[in-house]
Write an enzyme that holds these catalytic residues in place. Structure first.
Site, PDB file in Angstrom:
ATOM      1  N   TYR A 121       0.854  -1.192   0.000  1.00 57.35           N
ATOM      2  CA  TYR A 121       0.000   0.000   0.000  1.00 57.35           C
ATOM      3  C   TYR A 121       0.893   1.247   0.000  1.00 57.35           C
ATOM      4  O   TYR A 121       1.795   1.382   0.819  1.00 57.35           O
ATOM      5  CB  TYR A 121      -0.876  -0.034   1.248  1.00 57.35           C
ATOM      6  CG  TYR A 121      -2.017   0.954   1.329  1.00 57.35           C
ATOM      7  CD1 TYR A 121      -2.238   1.916   0.352  1.00 57.35           C
ATOM      8  CD2 TYR A 121      -2.887   0.927   2.415  1.00 57.35           C
ATOM      9  CE1 TYR A 121      -3.290   2.811   0.444  1.00 57.35           C
ATOM     10  CE2 TYR A 121      -3.947   1.819   2.528  1.00 57.35           C
ATOM     11  CZ  TYR A 121      -4.144   2.766   1.542  1.00 57.35           C
ATOM     12  OH  TYR A 121      -5.186   3.651   1.647  1.00 57.35           O
ATOM     13  N   CYS A 122       0.645   2.155  -0.945  1.00 53.08           N
ATOM     14  CA  CYS A 122       1.345   3.433  -1.022  1.00 53.08           C
ATOM     15  C   CYS A 122       2.854   3.195  -1.095  1.00 53.08           C
ATOM     16  O   CYS A 122       3.313   2.447  -1.944  1.00 53.08           O
ATOM     17  CB  CYS A 122       0.944   4.309   0.165  1.00 53.08           C
ATOM     18  SG  CYS A 122       1.513   6.016   0.051  1.00 53.08           S
ATOM     19  N   VAL A 123       3.654   3.819  -0.222  1.00 51.48           N
ATOM     20  CA  VAL A 123       5.106   3.650  -0.308  1.00 51.48           C
ATOM     21  C   VAL A 123       5.508   2.211   0.038  1.00 51.48           C
ATOM     22  O   VAL A 123       6.558   1.737  -0.398  1.00 51.48           O
ATOM     23  CB  VAL A 123       5.818   4.669   0.606  1.00 51.48           C
ATOM     24  CG1 VAL A 123       5.560   4.403   2.078  1.00 51.48           C
ATOM     25  CG2 VAL A 123       7.312   4.680   0.339  1.00 51.48           C
ATOM     26  N   GLY A 141       4.013  -0.251  -1.249  1.00 55.25           N
ATOM     27  CA  GLY A 141       3.967  -0.839  -2.581  1.00 55.25           C
ATOM     28  C   GLY A 141       5.169  -0.451  -3.419  1.00 55.25           C
ATOM     29  O   GLY A 141       5.658  -1.247  -4.235  1.00 55.25           O
ATOM     30  N   LEU A 162      -1.522  -1.029  -4.099  1.00 55.77           N
ATOM     31  CA  LEU A 162      -2.642  -0.137  -3.830  1.00 55.77           C
ATOM     32  C   LEU A 162      -2.137   1.303  -3.801  1.00 55.77           C
ATOM     33  O   LEU A 162      -1.258   1.641  -3.005  1.00 55.77           O
ATOM     34  CB  LEU A 162      -3.301  -0.483  -2.490  1.00 55.77           C
ATOM     35  CG  LEU A 162      -3.750  -1.924  -2.280  1.00 55.77           C
ATOM     36  CD1 LEU A 162      -4.424  -2.079  -0.914  1.00 55.77           C
ATOM     37  CD2 LEU A 162      -4.697  -2.365  -3.387  1.00 55.77           C
TER      38      LEU A 162
END
Length: 610
Positions: free
Chosen positions: A347-349, A351, A375
């Site tokens: 998720y976000c960083v 990811g 994500l």
């Protein structure tokens, strides 16, 4: 103003009675103003005390200097040609005269000419009826809207500005415009003015007391309260999905969640959240918990819970976050389940680190990750949005200097930056509600999580800013991890790449652009809403929509033209994608109590506060 007699009964152009804009008890009002000033003095002392003691450096110098420099470039264009400057000033003055003339007509009982200047769709600041019915407040509103739009036009019409300077100018103009909104001041906000007179200034006493408390809580910085934090507790009504901490490294705890079904998918699921925030955004409450939902669908869920770093972690960079986080999680899953291949979600960083890890593992012929879900994740930062405003060479160097002193970046710095991306929603409504209306914010779990900020380890954050935002090295094939140069084209595993249409942190265009860098199949999906609400959107709420199946071509707009809209949450579509890759089921993996457990979920690392 003090009014009496029949004047008190008059109404303001058919709106609120003028009585609402009068002081009821002058003596009590004056006393409360004195008390409010006393509380404001305490707030000022709480702000200045740590600075006088040398405990709190001035963190605003660099951003303010950058804003002044940016505005200087903008001013240079308009002032370099007197005719051009005069034309711009005349255009603004003409708009003011039109608004003024209409105000005079209204006060004389005549109809206004032309269409009034109205807020844009979704702007909730001017909902009080007196913004439309009271001539004075209507004039303020229209003058403000005309001025802010005029300032924005100056940015857009300034020729010769480089794109980075224009981007900064847009951002800074928006920040200044939203700060100067008449809704943010007592004498220019009808609701605030009425409440101040109705309470004889009691609201200001309460508000200034809250301001002093919030600056003291931030140790000299304003810790803006966005929720009633007393109503929440981790493990009690947040992050309640049953599980155990089954492993711990210097950087991460690995949590394994108890199964909720008789059989589970053979491949376990490892979730890699961002370290910029805490993982429990995916486990807020049972109704909105992605983790609980994934467990119920038959996933054996493991989560990386990152440490809230301090000076001991200053030299921990992406190499360590991979080795002691993602790889540590994979090793733990193999030990606990006996399974080698895993589905991983970032998720976000988290990811972004996962994508870099996939490129490294491809070089090392390490095939333990069978599929990757990203994500709201950026791997190409060409279109990275307003956060790029804070990531030029001078500002990154300033952040590096600040981090070297302690080994980390204060969590409040990142929290402020994220709030500034949506200042109209995440800053000014709470300034008005808390410190001018004197009201406690309502309890809201998502905003409790938003305020539960984390520090940034110096080496980690410096690597992220330079290799992603500043130089875009991951997209260009120049980034390194564990001594090896990375190419996302070598990533062949299936990727589920989710963007959200209103994302201010990882813009959909940026996420889409990154999809084309991977060497394997990519399932790009666009969800409704933004960075959090678009992700944390359980099917039961039946909210928003998502788009699927578009052709992965050159542009997001082209993809949307060929995509299909689907109602509600993207979660079931993701589940179907996972099962299409491998739907093999095995008996549920209960938490093996014969092996050492380190505590109940959500663990200890997540409880460390800034």
């Amino acid at each position: 103003m003090v009014q009496s007699g029949n004047q008190n009964k008059r109404e303001t152009d058919g709106g609120t009675s003028l009585e609402s804009y009068t002081v009821r008890d002058p003596e009590r009002f004056a006393l409360n103003l004195a008390r409010a000033l006393e509380e404001a003095g305490k707030a000022a002392a709480a702000w200045s005390r740590p600075r006088e003691a040398g405990e709190k450096p001035d963190t605003m110098a660099e951003p303010l200097a950058d804003m002044v420099k940016t505005f200087s470039k903008l001013t240079e264009y308009w002032m370099s040609d007197p005719a051009r400057a005069l034309e711009a000033q005349t255009r603004l003055f003409s708009s003011y005269m039109g608004i003024w003339a209409n105000s005079i007509r209204r006060m004389s009982g005549e109809p206004a000419e032309g269409e009034p200047v109205e807020p844009e769709a979704g702007d909730k600041r001017f909902q009080d009826p007196d913004w439309a019915t009271h001539a004075f407040f209507d004039f303020l509103k229209q003058a403000y809207l005309v001025t802010s739009r005029w300032a924005s036009d100056l940015v857009e019409n300034a020729e010769g500005l480089d794109e980075q300077s224009r981007h900064k100018a847009r951002f800074y103009v928006r920040q200044v415009s939203e700060a100067l909104s008449p809704t943010n001041f007592i004498m220019t906000n009808p609701q605030l003015l009425r409440e101040t007179f109705e309470s004889d200034g009691e609201n200001l006493v309460r508000g200034m007391r809250m301001l002093a408390e919030d600056i003291a809580a931030g140790k000299g910085e304003l810790r803006l309260r966005q929720s009633d934090y007393s109503k929440f507790e981790l493990g009690r009504n947040l992050a309640t999905t049953p599980g155990k901490v089954v492993a711990r490294s210097d950087l991460a705890e690995i949590i394994q969640y108890a199964p909720a079904s008789q059989t589970v998918l053979r491949r376990p699921l490892l979730i890699v959240p961002p370290w910029i925030n805490k993982f429990y955004v995916l486990d807020l409450n049972p109704e909105r918990s992605f983790i609980r939902w994934a467990v119920e669908q038959g996933h054996t869920v493991f989560v990386v819970s990152w440490v809230n770093p301090d000076e001991r972690h200053g030299n921990k960079g992406w190499d360590e976050y991979f080795r002691e986080g993602i790889e540590f999680g994979l090793d733990t899953i193999a030990e606990r389940t006996g399974e080698r291949q895993v589905n991983v979600l970032g998720y976000c960083v988290g990811g972004t680190l996962l994508a870099a890890s996939l490129a490294l593992m491809a070089q090392e012929t390490d095939d333990r990750i069978a599929s990757a879900t990203l994500l709201t994740t950026q791997v190409d930062f060409t279109h990275a949005g307003d956060l790029k405003v804070f990531a030029d060479e001078e500002q990154v160097e300033a952040i590096d200097r600040a981090m070297k002193e302690k080994g980390y970046l204060e969590g409040s710095r990142m929290a402020t930056a994220f709030n500034m991306l949506r200042a109209r929603d995440l800053i000014w409504p709470y300034v008005v509600n808390n410190y001018l209306r004197g009201r406690d914010p309502l309890p809201f779990d998502l905003l409790y999580w938003n305020a539960d900020s984390t520090r940034m380890a110096a080496a980690n954050h410096s690597y992220y800013l330079r290799n992603c935002y500043l130089e875009n090295n991951l997209a260009k094939g120049r980034a390194t991890l564990c001594g090896k140069r990375l190419s996302l084209a070598e990533v062949k595993v299936p990727v589920y790449n989710l963007a959200t249409i209103e994302d201010h942190i990882a813009p959909a265009k940026s996420v889409f652009t990154g999809s084309r860098l991977f060497g394997g199949p990519v399932e790009f999906v666009l969800a409704g809403s933004g960075h959090i609400a678009g992700v944390v959107n359980p099917p039961g709420l039946n909210k928003y929509q998502h788009w699927i199946g578009g052709a992965l071509g050159e542009s997001l707009e082209g993809w949307l033209e060929t995509a299909q809209a689907a109602a509600g949450s993207w979660w079931p579509h993701w589940q179907a994608w996972i099962e299409k890759l491998d739907d093999t089921r095995v008996p549920a993996r209960k938490l093996d109590r014969r092996k050492k457990m380190l505590g109940e979920a959500p663990g200890e690392y997540v409880r460390a506060r800034v």
